[in-house]
Motif scaffolding. Sequence first.
Motif, PDB file in Angstrom:
ATOM      1  N   GLY A 145       0.812  -1.214   0.000  1.00  0.00           N
ATOM      2  CA  GLY A 145       0.000   0.000   0.000  1.00  0.00           C
ATOM      3  C   GLY A 145       0.839   1.255   0.000  1.00  0.00           C
ATOM      4  N   GLY A 146       0.483   2.187  -0.882  1.00  0.00           N
ATOM      5  CA  GLY A 146       1.325   3.367  -1.066  1.00  0.00           C
ATOM      6  C   GLY A 146       0.692   4.671  -0.654  1.00  0.00           C
ATOM      7  N   GLY A 147      -0.114   4.669   0.385  1.00  0.00           N
ATOM      8  CA  GLY A 147      -0.664   5.923   0.883  1.00  0.00           C
ATOM      9  C   GLY A 147       0.365   6.684   1.698  1.00  0.00           C
ATOM     10  N   PHE A 148      -0.105   7.544   2.576  1.00  0.00           N
ATOM     11  CA  PHE A 148       0.806   8.353   3.396  1.00  0.00           C
ATOM     12  C   PHE A 148       1.741   7.473   4.216  1.00  0.00           C
ATOM     13  CE2 PHE A 148      -2.526  11.546   2.651  1.00  0.00           C
ATOM     14  CZ  PHE A 148      -1.748  12.647   2.327  1.00  0.00           C
ATOM     15  N   ALA A 149       1.210   6.426   4.842  1.00  0.00           N
ATOM     16  CA  ALA A 149       2.038   5.560   5.678  1.00  0.00           C
ATOM     17  C   ALA A 149       3.040   4.769   4.837  1.00  0.00           C
ATOM     18  CB  ALA A 149       1.158   4.617   6.489  1.00  0.00           C
ATOM     19  N   GLY A 150       2.571   4.229   3.715  1.00  0.00           N
ATOM     20  CA  GLY A 150       3.453   3.435   2.872  1.00  0.00           C
ATOM     21  C   GLY A 150       4.607   4.236   2.288  1.00  0.00           C
ATOM     22  N   LEU A 151       4.308   5.435   1.832  1.00  0.00           N
ATOM     23  CA  LEU A 151       5.365   6.281   1.263  1.00  0.00           C
ATOM     24  C   LEU A 151       6.338   6.752   2.335  1.00  0.00           C
ATOM     25  CD1 LEU A 151       3.337   8.368  -1.313  1.00  0.00           C
ATOM     26  CD2 LEU A 151       5.026   6.604  -1.791  1.00  0.00           C
ATOM     27  N   SER A 152       5.825   7.000   3.526  1.00  0.00           N
ATOM     28  CA  SER A 152       6.699   7.388   4.627  1.00  0.00           C
ATOM     29  C   SER A 152       7.648   6.246   4.984  1.00  0.00           C
ATOM     30  CB  SER A 152       5.852   7.778   5.846  1.00  0.00           C
ATOM     31  OG  SER A 152       6.664   8.169   6.926  1.00  0.00           O
ATOM     32  N   ALA A 153       7.124   5.024   4.975  1.00  0.00           N
ATOM     33  CA  ALA A 153       7.969   3.857   5.245  1.00  0.00           C
ATOM     34  C   ALA A 153       9.025   3.700   4.163  1.00  0.00           C
ATOM     35  CB  ALA A 153       7.101   2.605   5.333  1.00  0.00           C
ATOM     36  N   LEU A 154       8.638   3.868   2.895  1.00  0.00           N
ATOM     37  CA  LEU A 154       9.573   3.748   1.780  1.00  0.00           C
ATOM     38  C   LEU A 154      10.678   4.784   1.861  1.00  0.00           C
ATOM     39  CD1 LEU A 154      10.344   2.505  -0.992  1.00  0.00           C
ATOM     40  CD2 LEU A 154       8.800   4.172  -2.042  1.00  0.00           C
ATOM     41  N   LYS A 155      10.316   5.994   2.210  1.00  0.00           N
ATOM     42  CA  LYS A 155      11.329   7.046   2.301  1.00  0.00           C
ATOM     43  C   LYS A 155      12.317   6.770   3.430  1.00  0.00           C
ATOM     44  CE  LYS A 155      12.019  12.016   2.301  1.00  0.00           C
ATOM     45  NZ  LYS A 155      11.405  13.352   2.225  1.00  0.00           N
ATOM     46  N   THR A 156      11.843   6.122   4.482  1.00  0.00           N
ATOM     47  CA  THR A 156      12.700   5.807   5.627  1.00  0.00           C
ATOM     48  C   THR A 156      13.724   4.734   5.284  1.00  0.00           C
ATOM     49  OG1 THR A 156      10.870   6.364   7.109  1.00  0.00           O
ATOM     50  CG2 THR A 156      12.666   5.090   8.053  1.00  0.00           C
ATOM     51  N   TYR A 157      13.350   3.793   4.399  1.00  0.00           N
ATOM     52  CA  TYR A 157      14.263   2.726   3.978  1.00  0.00           C
ATOM     53  C   TYR A 157      14.082   2.508   2.488  1.00  0.00           C
ATOM     54  CZ  TYR A 157      16.606  -1.854   3.968  1.00  0.00           C
ATOM     55  OH  TYR A 157      17.454  -2.912   3.708  1.00  0.00           O
ATOM     56  N   ARG A 158      14.919   3.176   1.690  1.00  0.00           N
ATOM     57  CA  ARG A 158      14.753   3.222   0.233  1.00  0.00           C
ATOM     58  C   ARG A 158      14.896   1.860  -0.437  1.00  0.00           C
ATOM     59  NH1 ARG A 158      12.359   7.866  -1.732  1.00  0.00           N
ATOM     60  NH2 ARG A 158      13.305   9.741  -0.844  1.00  0.00           N
ATOM     61  N   ASN A 159      15.548   0.901   0.214  1.00  0.00           N
ATOM     62  CA  ASN A 159      15.753  -0.408  -0.396  1.00  0.00           C
ATOM     63  C   ASN A 159      14.547  -1.327  -0.251  1.00  0.00           C
ATOM     64  OD1 ASN A 159      18.363   0.149  -1.304  1.00  0.00           O
ATOM     65  ND2 ASN A 159      19.281  -0.434   0.647  1.00  0.00           N
ATOM     66  N   SER A 160      13.493  -0.845   0.356  1.00  0.00           N
ATOM     67  CA  SER A 160      12.290  -1.657   0.500  1.00  0.00           C
ATOM     68  C   SER A 160      11.517  -1.705  -0.817  1.00  0.00           C
ATOM     69  CB  SER A 160      11.412  -1.116   1.625  1.00  0.00           C
ATOM     70  OG  SER A 160      11.139   0.254   1.428  1.00  0.00           O
TER      71      SER A 160
END
Length: 321
Positions: free
Chosen positions: A7-22
């Motif tokens: 899921g790429g909403g606010f939470a998902g994008l925040s998680a992705l930005k925190t660890y770019r290799n995900s």
Amino acid sequence: MRVVILGGGFAGLSALKTYRNSILIDEKDYFVLTHRLVDVVRTGNPEIAKLPYRKVLRATVKSVDFKEKKVITTEGTIPYDKLIITLGYSQRLIPGSEKLENIEDALRIREKLRKAKKVAVLGGGALSVELAGYARELGKEVYLVEERDKLLGFMSKDSSEYAKRRLEEMGVNLYLKTKVEGIDNGTLVTTNGNLKADLVISGVGFKGPEIISRLGLTNVNSRMLVNEYLRSEDFEDVYGAGDCATTKSFIPMSAQVAVQAGERAMLNAIGNEDKFRYKQLAVIVKIGSESFGDFMGRFVRGDMAELAKKFGIFRAIRLIN
């Protein structure tokens, strides 16, 4: 370590930005700015609520094998070491009413609003308040039905009272302390009499997505149950963040909280563990041409409210870039 985000909403994008290799999986190739959906209803322009993803595996999640640690999607099976579920929310829907969850819903409501003469909006949250105000701007006869004794119950007393006064000044018919018992062929059956409407829009509340239950996760109101570290109550290597997850003590459903939760869930997943704590900085609503709401604990309106709202949009863009 392979971390997969669903899921790429606010939470998902925040998680992705925190660890770019995900790896981020989403069924769309763009991010929906959910707080701009009423603006899509207003303008008919879907692009104002879209931001394209820069890094996403576009696929629909079919199931998750938690034992084997694999996500089964329409594009194949993706193994994971840690899984973060950020699948957003779904809207409660009274049969016979329209929902507003996505861009397609917004465009459909826009078309139906053009033809309707009498519009009923269910619920007293931000979505309902904004829609009721816009429908009245169009010259429709508008009924706003809320079960509680005030509007914007999650906001300050000043914001609640301002919304009530502003809608009444515009000519919106407010039915507070009124419960909708059903909708029968365009007639709302309520505890305060029957109301006839050409269009009924539901904003009576939100819950987690149905997929949470289908995955077999312990949930409350279709929101997966997580502990204070945002780890699933069911599986050690699974985390939840955003509107699809809550603790036993409750986590509010808001973009700001979702951003903070996504970051914390990812940090915990990769080993930097800490308890989740959140801050709600601003909640802004718009009726007519004026924005108002709560910002850092105080009531604001006009330019200050617009500034707070723009800050939220700016933060969303930063999540993607």
